[in-house]
Design a protein around this motif. Structure first.
Motif, PDB file in Angstrom:
ATOM      1  N   VAL A 102       7.547   6.275   8.769  1.00 55.61           N
ATOM      2  CA  VAL A 102       8.076   5.421   9.835  1.00 55.61           C
ATOM      3  C   VAL A 102       7.183   5.434  11.076  1.00 55.61           C
ATOM      4  O   VAL A 102       6.922   4.389  11.674  1.00 55.61           O
ATOM      5  CB  VAL A 102       9.545   5.770  10.193  1.00 55.61           C
ATOM      6  N   SER A 103       6.682   6.594  11.470  1.00 57.93           N
ATOM      7  CA  SER A 103       5.820   6.687  12.640  1.00 57.93           C
ATOM      8  C   SER A 103       4.520   5.897  12.436  1.00 57.93           C
ATOM      9  O   SER A 103       4.075   5.179  13.329  1.00 57.93           O
ATOM     10  CB  SER A 103       5.512   8.150  12.944  1.00 57.93           C
ATOM     11  N   THR A 104       3.939   6.023  11.260  1.00 54.31           N
ATOM     12  CA  THR A 104       2.705   5.305  10.944  1.00 54.31           C
ATOM     13  C   THR A 104       2.937   3.800  10.987  1.00 54.31           C
ATOM     14  O   THR A 104       2.134   3.046  11.551  1.00 54.31           O
ATOM     15  CB  THR A 104       2.182   5.718   9.552  1.00 54.31           C
ATOM     16  N   ARG A 105       4.042   3.350  10.411  1.00 51.68           N
ATOM     17  CA  ARG A 105       4.327   1.918  10.380  1.00 51.68           C
ATOM     18  C   ARG A 105       4.643   1.375  11.769  1.00 51.68           C
ATOM     19  O   ARG A 105       4.220   0.273  12.123  1.00 51.68           O
ATOM     20  CB  ARG A 105       5.454   1.626   9.404  1.00 51.68           C
ATOM     21  N   ASN A 149       0.832  -1.201   0.000  1.00 57.31           N
ATOM     22  CA  ASN A 149       0.000   0.000   0.000  1.00 57.31           C
ATOM     23  C   ASN A 149       0.869   1.254   0.000  1.00 57.31           C
ATOM     24  O   ASN A 149       2.089   1.177   0.098  1.00 57.31           O
ATOM     25  CB  ASN A 149      -0.978  -0.015   1.177  1.00 57.31           C
ATOM     26  N   VAL A 150       0.234   2.397  -0.095  1.00 58.41           N
ATOM     27  CA  VAL A 150       0.951   3.670  -0.220  1.00 58.41           C
ATOM     28  C   VAL A 150       1.839   3.940   1.006  1.00 58.41           C
ATOM     29  O   VAL A 150       2.934   4.474   0.873  1.00 58.41           O
ATOM     30  CB  VAL A 150      -0.015   4.840  -0.515  1.00 58.41           C
TER      31      VAL A 150
END
Length: 159
Positions: free
Chosen positions: A12-15, A2-3
């Motif tokens: 990185v924070s989202t992951r 995904n995007v």
């Protein structure tokens, strides 16, 4: 892919949040499968009090690295569940000291074998070529030297 996966380091924070959420969800399932009524978000408070016995609110917040309001929120939940209690410090009446209750200590006894299983499962997950725990420690050290914000400001000035 995904995007968010494609964007690389910008996400990185989202992951990391996504990974933490999945580990917390699975942790909750592990506790439930072991008939233990426990929320993974309570872990840093409960474990810190288990290891340190008595702590002030300020000491606990510093120990777990949470803001004071976030710590207070967790403490309220744990007091409502009767897993911890607070008492006034005899030397400083403004200071609240936190301790596990008998119910909290019993919960620790129930969780210890589960923690062993969780530790083994997490070690198996994190034992990769680029060991995530070592990488996290390295990033935390670099951030202690110069924060993300400070680095961005330095780069912005150089452009």
């Amino acid at each position: 892919m995904n995007v968010i996966d494609e964007i690389g380091v910008l996400a990185v924070s989202t992951r990391m949040q996504r990974l933490a959420d999945q580990i917390r969800k699975d942790g909750l399932l592990i506790y439930k499968a072991s008939n233990i009524d426990f929320e993974p978000k309570w872990f840093p408070v409960i474990y810190s009090l288990y290891r340190r016995s008595v702590m002030s609110v300020v000491e606990l917040a510093a120990e777990i690295g949470y803001s004071h309001p976030s710590t207070i929120s967790l403490l309220k939940e744990l007091e409502k569940k009767k897993l911890i209690r607070s008492k006034k410090d005899k030397t400083d009446e403004r200071k609240r000291l936190l301790v596990l209750t008998e119910k909290g200590e019993e919960l620790i006894r129930q969780m210890q074998p589960v923690w062993k299983v969780m530790t083994e499962a997490l070690e198996a997950l994190t034992d990769t070529q680029n060991n995530i725990m070592k990488a996290i420690e390295e990033v935390e050290q670099k951030m202690a030297e110069q924060s993300f914000f400070q680095r961005a400001q330095s780069i912005k000035k150089a452009i």
